[in-house]
Design a protein around this motif. Structure first.
Motif, PDB file in Angstrom:
ATOM      1  N   PHE A  74      27.168 -23.413  84.746  1.00  0.00           N
ATOM      2  CA  PHE A  74      27.198 -22.464  83.629  1.00  0.00           C
ATOM      3  C   PHE A  74      28.594 -22.388  83.024  1.00  0.00           C
ATOM      4  O   PHE A  74      28.750 -22.325  81.798  1.00  0.00           O
ATOM      5  CB  PHE A  74      26.733 -21.083  84.087  1.00  0.00           C
ATOM      6  CG  PHE A  74      26.598 -20.094  82.976  1.00  0.00           C
ATOM      7  CD1 PHE A  74      25.531 -20.168  82.100  1.00  0.00           C
ATOM      8  CD2 PHE A  74      27.537 -19.099  82.798  1.00  0.00           C
ATOM      9  CE1 PHE A  74      25.391 -19.263  81.060  1.00  0.00           C
ATOM     10  CE2 PHE A  74      27.424 -18.186  81.761  1.00  0.00           C
ATOM     11  CZ  PHE A  74      26.343 -18.266  80.884  1.00  0.00           C
ATOM     12  N   ALA A  75      29.619 -22.398  83.868  1.00  0.00           N
ATOM     13  CA  ALA A  75      30.993 -22.348  83.370  1.00  0.00           C
ATOM     14  C   ALA A  75      31.329 -23.590  82.556  1.00  0.00           C
ATOM     15  O   ALA A  75      32.063 -23.513  81.569  1.00  0.00           O
ATOM     16  CB  ALA A  75      31.973 -22.199  84.533  1.00  0.00           C
ATOM     17  N   GLU A  76      30.788 -24.716  82.967  1.00  0.00           N
ATOM     18  CA  GLU A  76      31.031 -25.960  82.234  1.00  0.00           C
ATOM     19  C   GLU A  76      30.336 -25.938  80.878  1.00  0.00           C
ATOM     20  O   GLU A  76      30.887 -26.360  79.869  1.00  0.00           O
ATOM     21  CB  GLU A  76      30.547 -27.158  83.059  1.00  0.00           C
ATOM     22  CG  GLU A  76      30.908 -28.501  82.505  1.00  0.00           C
ATOM     23  CD  GLU A  76      32.396 -28.786  82.520  1.00  0.00           C
ATOM     24  OE1 GLU A  76      32.857 -29.482  81.603  1.00  0.00           O
ATOM     25  OE2 GLU A  76      33.096 -28.311  83.435  1.00  0.00           O
ATOM     26  N   VAL A  77      29.111 -25.427  80.864  1.00  0.00           N
ATOM     27  CA  VAL A  77      28.323 -25.405  79.633  1.00  0.00           C
ATOM     28  C   VAL A  77      28.758 -24.274  78.703  1.00  0.00           C
ATOM     29  O   VAL A  77      28.907 -24.475  77.496  1.00  0.00           O
ATOM     30  CB  VAL A  77      26.811 -25.286  79.968  1.00  0.00           C
ATOM     31  CG1 VAL A  77      25.974 -25.088  78.714  1.00  0.00           C
ATOM     32  CG2 VAL A  77      26.358 -26.503  80.732  1.00  0.00           C
ATOM     33  N   ALA A  78      28.940 -23.101  79.259  1.00  0.00           N
ATOM     34  CA  ALA A  78      29.266 -21.936  78.429  1.00  0.00           C
ATOM     35  C   ALA A  78      30.370 -21.125  79.089  1.00  0.00           C
ATOM     36  O   ALA A  78      30.192 -19.947  79.409  1.00  0.00           O
ATOM     37  CB  ALA A  78      28.025 -21.088  78.228  1.00  0.00           C
ATOM     38  N   GLY A  79      31.513 -21.737  79.315  1.00  0.00           N
ATOM     39  CA  GLY A  79      32.626 -21.098  80.025  1.00  0.00           C
ATOM     40  C   GLY A  79      33.100 -19.812  79.383  1.00  0.00           C
ATOM     41  O   GLY A  79      33.388 -18.835  80.061  1.00  0.00           O
ATOM     42  N   GLY A  80      33.186 -19.799  78.058  1.00  0.00           N
ATOM     43  CA  GLY A  80      33.638 -18.601  77.367  1.00  0.00           C
ATOM     44  C   GLY A  80      32.717 -17.423  77.594  1.00  0.00           C
ATOM     45  O   GLY A  80      33.169 -16.290  77.777  1.00  0.00           O
ATOM     46  N   SER A  81      31.420 -17.674  77.592  1.00  0.00           N
ATOM     47  CA  SER A  81      30.440 -16.606  77.819  1.00  0.00           C
ATOM     48  C   SER A  81      30.563 -16.034  79.228  1.00  0.00           C
ATOM     49  O   SER A  81      30.437 -14.828  79.428  1.00  0.00           O
ATOM     50  CB  SER A  81      29.020 -17.135  77.621  1.00  0.00           C
ATOM     51  OG  SER A  81      28.841 -17.612  76.321  1.00  0.00           O
ATOM     52  N   LEU A  82      30.797 -16.902  80.194  1.00  0.00           N
ATOM     53  CA  LEU A  82      30.942 -16.446  81.573  1.00  0.00           C
ATOM     54  C   LEU A  82      32.169 -15.562  81.723  1.00  0.00           C
ATOM     55  O   LEU A  82      32.097 -14.483  82.328  1.00  0.00           O
ATOM     56  CB  LEU A  82      31.028 -17.645  82.529  1.00  0.00           C
ATOM     57  CG  LEU A  82      31.192 -17.322  84.007  1.00  0.00           C
ATOM     58  CD1 LEU A  82      29.984 -16.539  84.520  1.00  0.00           C
ATOM     59  CD2 LEU A  82      31.368 -18.586  84.813  1.00  0.00           C
ATOM     60  N   LEU A  83      33.290 -15.989  81.166  1.00  0.00           N
ATOM     61  CA  LEU A  83      34.512 -15.182  81.252  1.00  0.00           C
ATOM     62  C   LEU A  83      34.342 -13.856  80.523  1.00  0.00           C
ATOM     63  O   LEU A  83      34.811 -12.816  80.995  1.00  0.00           O
ATOM     64  CB  LEU A  83      35.697 -15.961  80.683  1.00  0.00           C
ATOM     65  CG  LEU A  83      36.149 -17.154  81.531  1.00  0.00           C
ATOM     66  CD1 LEU A  83      37.254 -17.922  80.813  1.00  0.00           C
ATOM     67  CD2 LEU A  83      36.613 -16.687  82.890  1.00  0.00           C
ATOM     68  N   THR A  84      33.665 -13.866  79.392  1.00  0.00           N
ATOM     69  CA  THR A  84      33.406 -12.628  78.657  1.00  0.00           C
ATOM     70  C   THR A  84      32.541 -11.690  79.486  1.00  0.00           C
ATOM     71  O   THR A  84      32.819 -10.489  79.583  1.00  0.00           O
ATOM     72  CB  THR A  84      32.704 -12.940  77.311  1.00  0.00           C
ATOM     73  OG1 THR A  84      33.543 -13.800  76.549  1.00  0.00           O
ATOM     74  CG2 THR A  84      32.419 -11.665  76.531  1.00  0.00           C
ATOM     75  N   PHE A  85      31.494 -12.234  80.119  1.00  0.00           N
ATOM     76  CA  PHE A  85      30.623 -11.423  80.967  1.00  0.00           C
ATOM     77  C   PHE A  85      31.418 -10.799  82.112  1.00  0.00           C
ATOM     78  O   PHE A  85      31.253  -9.613  82.410  1.00  0.00           O
ATOM     79  CB  PHE A  85      29.468 -12.269  81.516  1.00  0.00           C
ATOM     80  CG  PHE A  85      28.557 -11.498  82.425  1.00  0.00           C
ATOM     81  CD1 PHE A  85      27.577 -10.675  81.896  1.00  0.00           C
ATOM     82  CD2 PHE A  85      28.701 -11.584  83.803  1.00  0.00           C
ATOM     83  CE1 PHE A  85      26.732  -9.946  82.731  1.00  0.00           C
ATOM     84  CE2 PHE A  85      27.871 -10.861  84.643  1.00  0.00           C
ATOM     85  CZ  PHE A  85      26.885 -10.041  84.105  1.00  0.00           C
ATOM     86  N   ILE A  86      32.284 -11.581  82.739  1.00  0.00           N
ATOM     87  CA  ILE A  86      33.081 -11.067  83.863  1.00  0.00           C
ATOM     88  C   ILE A  86      34.032  -9.980  83.392  1.00  0.00           C
ATOM     89  O   ILE A  86      34.205  -8.956  84.058  1.00  0.00           O
ATOM     90  CB  ILE A  86      33.831 -12.220  84.567  1.00  0.00           C
ATOM     91  CG1 ILE A  86      32.822 -13.116  85.295  1.00  0.00           C
ATOM     92  CG2 ILE A  86      34.873 -11.683  85.547  1.00  0.00           C
ATOM     93  CD1 ILE A  86      33.408 -14.391  85.860  1.00  0.00           C
ATOM     94  N   ARG A  87      34.657 -10.171  82.231  1.00  0.00           N
ATOM     95  CA  ARG A  87      35.567  -9.149  81.692  1.00  0.00           C
ATOM     96  C   ARG A  87      34.824  -7.869  81.338  1.00  0.00           C
ATOM     97  O   ARG A  87      35.346  -6.773  81.518  1.00  0.00           O
ATOM     98  CB  ARG A  87      36.279  -9.691  80.455  1.00  0.00           C
ATOM     99  CG  ARG A  87      37.485 -10.516  80.789  1.00  0.00           C
ATOM    100  CD  ARG A  87      38.341 -10.810  79.546  1.00  0.00           C
ATOM    101  NE  ARG A  87      38.861 -12.156  79.679  1.00  0.00           N
ATOM    102  CZ  ARG A  87      38.440 -13.218  78.989  1.00  0.00           C
ATOM    103  NH1 ARG A  87      37.537 -13.091  78.052  1.00  0.00           N
ATOM    104  NH2 ARG A  87      38.954 -14.399  79.213  1.00  0.00           N
ATOM    105  N   GLU A  88      33.610  -7.997  80.813  1.00  0.00           N
ATOM    106  CA  GLU A  88      32.840  -6.826  80.404  1.00  0.00           C
ATOM    107  C   GLU A  88      32.154  -6.123  81.573  1.00  0.00           C
ATOM    108  O   GLU A  88      31.829  -4.944  81.476  1.00  0.00           O
ATOM    109  CB  GLU A  88      31.785  -7.232  79.364  1.00  0.00           C
ATOM    110  CG  GLU A  88      32.382  -7.618  78.030  1.00  0.00           C
ATOM    111  CD  GLU A  88      31.340  -8.115  77.041  1.00  0.00           C
ATOM    112  OE1 GLU A  88      30.130  -8.125  77.382  1.00  0.00           O
ATOM    113  OE2 GLU A  88      31.739  -8.495  75.925  1.00  0.00           O
ATOM    114  N   HIS A  89      31.918  -6.841  82.656  1.00  0.00           N
ATOM    115  CA  HIS A  89      31.212  -6.276  83.827  1.00  0.00           C
ATOM    116  C   HIS A  89      31.981  -6.603  85.115  1.00  0.00           C
ATOM    117  O   HIS A  89      31.429  -7.252  86.019  1.00  0.00           O
ATOM    118  CB  HIS A  89      29.791  -6.819  83.911  1.00  0.00           C
ATOM    119  CG  HIS A  89      28.972  -6.581  82.698  1.00  0.00           C
ATOM    120  ND1 HIS A  89      28.939  -7.454  81.639  1.00  0.00           N
ATOM    121  CD2 HIS A  89      28.167  -5.545  82.365  1.00  0.00           C
ATOM    122  CE1 HIS A  89      28.138  -6.973  80.700  1.00  0.00           C
ATOM    123  NE2 HIS A  89      27.658  -5.813  81.115  1.00  0.00           N
ATOM    124  N   PRO A  90      33.222  -6.153  85.236  1.00  0.00           N
ATOM    125  CA  PRO A  90      34.004  -6.539  86.430  1.00  0.00           C
ATOM    126  C   PRO A  90      33.424  -5.992  87.737  1.00  0.00           C
ATOM    127  O   PRO A  90      33.484  -6.669  88.761  1.00  0.00           O
ATOM    128  CB  PRO A  90      35.390  -5.969  86.155  1.00  0.00           C
ATOM    129  CG  PRO A  90      35.176  -4.871  85.169  1.00  0.00           C
ATOM    130  CD  PRO A  90      33.988  -5.288  84.346  1.00  0.00           C
TER     131      PRO A  90
END
Length: 141
Positions: A74-90
């Motif tokens: 998932f990080a390879e395909v949509a890395g930005g989305s994963l980081l955004t999700f982690i920042r929004e839901h720590p």
């Protein structure tokens, strides 16, 4: 730390193990137990250790390999989305990380203890002068 833990320093892993309180309690508890009964107990402990090993492998795959592979893909395909999700839901990300770590750690500790029990029984068998192993104990899966 126990004497057995200190025994992992150097090349003699047995003498410290033999000085552990729990090892001495096992020796006292099994003193005078007939050989056949001891063999049955030892075979049961070995069976438990093999089952623990099987479960640990399944947990490692289920809790670590599959999820980490999924996150990596998932990080390879949509890395930005994963980081955004982690920042929004720590909090959620931390809970997932703790669960993915704690569950395998718990199973590993259980596996470690089952192997320790087998080692104590092996030590008792050696000091009793019994045959080293039964056929059931020699099986590897």
């Amino acid at each position: 730390m126990t004497p057995g833990a200190w025994g992992y320093l150097g090349n003699d892993f047995i003498s410290g193990f033999r000085r552990n309180r729990s090892t001495n309690q096992a020796f006292a508890l099994l003193d005078g137990v007939p050989d056949a009964q001891f063999d049955a107990l030892s075979a049961l402990a070995n069976l438990n250790a093999r089952r623990q090993d099987q479960m640990l492998r399944a947990v490692i795959v289920a809790y670590l390999t599959v999820p980490l592979s999924g996150v990596a893909i998932f990080a390879e395909v949509a890395g930005g989305s994963l980081l955004t999700f982690i920042r929004e839901h720590p909090e959620f990300a931390i809970q997932i990380a703790i669960t993915a770590t704690a569950a395998p750690l718990g199973y590993f500790m259980s596996h470690w203890r089952s192997r320790q029990i087998v080692a104590v029984l092996d030590l008792i068998r050696i000091e009793r002068g019994q045959s080293p192993y039964t056929a059931l104990e020699l099986r590897n899966e």
